[in-house]
Design a protein around this motif. Structure first.
Motif, short mmCIF file in Angstrom:
data_model
loop_
_atom_site.label_atom_id
_atom_site.label_comp_id
_atom_site.label_asym_id
_atom_site.label_seq_id
_atom_site.Cartn_x
_atom_site.Cartn_y
_atom_site.Cartn_z
N LYS A 43 0.78 -1.09 -0.04
CA LYS A 43 0.05 -0.03 -0.14
C LYS A 43 0.90 1.11 0.01
O LYS A 43 0.60 2.25 -0.93
N VAL A 44 1.79 1.25 0.76
CA VAL A 44 2.59 2.50 0.93
C VAL A 44 3.28 2.61 -0.29
O VAL A 44 3.62 3.67 -0.99
N MET A 45 4.19 1.58 -0.90
CA MET A 45 4.73 1.76 -1.98
C MET A 45 4.00 2.11 -3.18
O MET A 45 4.48 2.82 -4.29
N GLY A 46 2.73 1.76 -3.17
CA GLY A 46 1.87 1.98 -4.22
C GLY A 46 1.72 3.54 -4.36
O GLY A 46 1.64 4.03 -5.63
N VAL A 47 1.60 4.02 -3.20
CA VAL A 47 1.57 5.87 -2.97
C VAL A 47 2.81 6.57 -3.56
O VAL A 47 2.61 7.39 -4.23
N TYR A 48 3.78 5.78 -3.13
CA TYR A 48 5.12 6.34 -3.50
C TYR A 48 5.28 6.28 -4.74
O TYR A 48 6.03 7.30 -5.54
N LYS A 49 4.98 5.15 -5.63
CA LYS A 49 5.09 4.93 -6.78
C LYS A 49 4.35 6.31 -7.66
O LYS A 49 4.54 6.78 -8.88
N THR A 50 3.08 6.43 -7.36
CA THR A 50 2.28 7.48 -7.74
C THR A 50 2.95 8.78 -7.68
O THR A 50 2.95 9.78 -8.75
N TYR A 51 3.66 9.16 -6.66
CA TYR A 51 4.41 10.30 -6.51
C TYR A 51 5.71 10.28 -7.35
O TYR A 51 6.07 11.44 -7.87
N THR A 74 3.83 9.28 -11.87
CA THR A 74 2.93 9.97 -12.45
C THR A 74 3.04 11.56 -12.56
O THR A 74 3.47 12.27 -11.55
N ASP A 75 2.57 12.33 -13.72
CA ASP A 75 2.81 13.66 -13.98
C ASP A 75 2.06 14.53 -12.50
O ASP A 75 2.85 15.41 -12.03
N LYS A 76 0.95 13.96 -11.96
CA LYS A 76 0.17 14.78 -10.98
C LYS A 76 0.79 14.46 -9.76
O LYS A 76 1.11 15.46 -9.06
N GLY A 77 1.23 13.17 -9.54
CA GLY A 77 1.88 13.17 -8.37
C GLY A 77 3.24 13.68 -8.09
O GLY A 77 3.67 14.39 -7.26
N ARG A 78 4.17 13.53 -9.33
CA ARG A 78 5.20 14.39 -9.23
C ARG A 78 4.99 15.83 -9.02
O ARG A 78 6.20 16.44 -8.11
N TYR A 135 19.82 17.78 -3.26
CA TYR A 135 19.45 16.68 -3.25
C TYR A 135 18.45 16.34 -4.13
O TYR A 135 17.69 17.21 -4.41
N CYS A 136 18.32 15.31 -4.72
CA CYS A 136 17.16 14.96 -5.75
C CYS A 136 16.39 13.77 -4.88
O CYS A 136 17.02 12.78 -4.26
N THR A 137 15.01 13.89 -4.80
CA THR A 137 14.04 13.10 -4.33
C THR A 137 13.00 12.46 -5.05
O THR A 137 13.26 12.31 -6.24
N ILE A 138 11.95 11.85 -4.40
CA ILE A 138 10.97 11.18 -5.37
C ILE A 138 10.44 12.07 -6.44
O ILE A 138 10.18 13.13 -6.37
N GLY A 139 10.29 11.33 -7.80
CA GLY A 139 9.74 12.06 -9.00
C GLY A 139 10.40 12.95 -9.49
O GLY A 139 10.24 13.91 -10.11
N HIS A 140 11.80 12.90 -9.61
CA HIS A 140 12.88 13.53 -10.10
C HIS A 140 12.52 14.98 -9.67
O HIS A 140 12.77 16.01 -10.52
N ASN A 141 12.46 15.24 -8.43
CA ASN A 141 12.29 16.56 -7.95
C ASN A 141 13.71 16.93 -7.22
O ASN A 141 14.29 16.20 -6.33
N VAL A 142 14.28 18.20 -7.56
CA VAL A 142 15.54 18.40 -7.07
C VAL A 142 15.38 19.75 -6.43
O VAL A 142 15.12 20.60 -6.72
N ASN A 143 16.10 19.84 -4.86
CA ASN A 143 16.28 20.99 -4.18
C ASN A 143 17.75 21.36 -4.36
O ASN A 143 18.67 20.54 -3.81
#
Length: 360
Positions: A53-61, A64-68, A127-135
Motif C-alpha cells: 500500500k505504501v509503495m503504491g502511493v510512493y510510486k504514484t508520487y 505520474t505527472d500529477k503525483g510528481r 538533493y534529488c528526491t521522489i519524482g525527479h524533484n531536485v532541491n
C-alpha cells in the motif's frame, strides 16, 4: 566535443552555517514511528500488505505527472524558495547543459523531466528526491561561484534520479512499525493528504554507499558530454576537503572526500588515454612533470591543478595527436583548447607552452 572553459580562477567563499550531507539526503535524525496505529510486528502477511500500500502511493508520487508535481509543490512549501533571478538563471543553464549531457548517454532523461528550485539553506548541499524533484541549496552558489563545479553537484544528484535511488532507498528503509502508520495515512492515495508524512519520512532516508559511488561515476559520464571542465569533478572534492575535512565520521553512508577526489583523478587519467595525471597537486603529462599551479586568492594550488588536468585530459581525449602548444596572452593553448592562464607565481605562458611541446 571541445572544452572552451579556462581553469577556474576565482571562488569567493562565503561563510556557511554547515555542510549537510554532501550531495545526498538532507541530514536529519531517523524519523520516529511513534503513535503506531497497527502492530504488525511478527505478522508477515500484514507487513506485506502495508508495504504494498505504501509503495503504491510512493510510486504514484514518483511516476505520474500529477503525483510528481504535487510532491514538488510540497517540497517548495516545506523548504522555501529563493526568488533570485541571477541564481535561478544560472541554475536553469546548468540544468539544461547537464540534462543534455545525460541525454547523450541515457535518452530516458527526456521522458521524465526534472523539477528543480533553489531553497534558502546556507549549507553547501543539494538533493534529488521522489519524482525527479531536485532541491539546490543556496549555499552551493556561495561555495562554488562558477558553474563547472556546481554542474558536478547537479550531475551527481541527477545520477541518483536516473537510477531511481530515492525510491529504492525508501523501500529498503521501511520497517513494520513505520509501514503500519504510513499505510493508514496513505489510504486513498494522493487525495488522503498523506504527502506530509511520506515526504518527512523520505527526507530522512539516507542512500547507500554503493548508490553514492554510482551517482559519482554517472556524474563523470554526464560532465564529459558537456562543455564543462571535467577536472571540476576532482576539484569539487578538493574544495570540500579543504573547507570541511574528510567528512567520513558523520556521513558514513558516503565515501570520504579524499576517496571521491582520487576516484575522479583515476577517471580523468583514463579519459586522457593515460597521457595526463595528477599526483598530490602536481600535473604530469606523459609521466613527466608539467606544472604545480600557484595558489590564487581564493583557490588552492591543488584545486587549481585539477582544472588544468581536466583541460589537458580533453586535449588527449579529443585528439589522436596532441596539437602544438602556444601562448595567447597569458593563456596557454593547445589547438583551440585553453589549458591554463599564467598567474601569480606561475611560469609565463610562453615558458609553459614550450615545456608542453617538449613533453607532449
Amino acid at each position: 566535443m571541445k572544452l572552451w572553459k579556462k581553469e577556474l580562477m576565482g571562488c569567493a567563499l562565503a561563510g556557511l552555517v554547515g555542510l549537510g550531507t554532501a550531495f545526498g539526503a538532507v541530514p536529519a535524525s531517523q524519523a520516529e514511528a511513534g503513535g503506531v496505529l497497527v502492530d504488525v510486528l511478527g505478522t508477515a502477511i500484514a507487513g506485506t500488505m502495508y508495504r504494498d500500500k505504501v509503495m503504491g502511493v510512493y510510486k504514484t508520487y514518483n511516476n505520474t505527472d500529477k503525483g510528481r508535481q504535487e510532491w514538488f509543490e510540497h517540497m517548495k512549501e516545506e523548504e522555501g524558495v529563493v526568488d533570485n533571478e541571477y541564481l535561478n538563471s544560472r541554475l536553469d543553464t546548468i540544468m539544461a547543459n547537464v540534462t543534455a549531457g545525460i541525454g547523450a548517454v541515457d535518452p530516458t532523461v527526456y521522458k521524465k523531466p526534472y523539477h528543480y528550485f533553489i531553497s534558502p539553506h546556507d549549507d553547501a548541499n543539494a538533493y534529488c528526491t521522489i519524482g525527479h524533484n531536485v532541491n539546490v541549496y543556496k549555499g552551493i552558489f556561495n561555495l562554488f561561484p562558477t558553474d563547472d563545479e556546481i554542474a558536478v553537484v547537479i550531475g551527481h544528484e541527477l545520477g541518483h534520479g536516473q537510477k531511481d535511488h530515492p525510491i529504492q532507498g525508501v523501500k529498503k528503509s521501511l520497517n513494520a512499525a513505520v509501514l503500519a502508520e504510513m499505510a493508514n495515512a496513505a489510504t486513498g492515495g494522493i487525495a488522503s493528504g498523506a504527502i506530509g508524512q511520506l515526504y518527512t519520512y523520505t527526507r530522512n532516508v539516507h542512500l547507500s554507499k554503493p548508490m553514492e559511488w554510482e551517482a559519482d561515476n554517472l556524474a563523470f559520464d554526464y560532465i564529459t558530454h558537456t562543455n564543462y571542465n571535467p577536472g571540476a569533478t576532482a576539484a569539487v572534492w578538493q574544495r570540500f576537503l579543504e573547507k570541511y575535512g574528510n567528512m567520513n565520521v558523520h556521513w558514513s553512508d558516503h565515501p570520504t572526500c579524499t576517496e571521491r577526489r582520487e576516484n575522479y583523478v583515476k577517471k580523468l587519467n583514463a579519459w586522457s588515454n593515460k597521457h595526463v595525471d595528477d599526483k598530490d597537486g602536481v600535473v604530469y603529462v606523459n609521466k613527466k612533470e608539467f606544472i604545480t599551479p600557484s595558489a590564487t586568492g581564493s583557490m588552492s594550488s591543488k584545486e587549481r591543478s585539477y582544472f588544468v588536468m581536466g583541460n589537458l585530459a580533453a586535449v588527449y581525449h579529443n585528439n589522436k595527436t596532441a596539437p602544438e602548444a602556444y601562448a595567447n596572452g597569458d593563456t596557454v593553448m593547445m589547438g583551440e583548447q585553453p589549458i591554463m592562464t599564467s598567474t601569480g607565481d606561475d611560469p609565463t605562458a610562453e615558458e609553459l607552452a614550450a615545456k608542453l611541446n617538449r613533453i607532449k
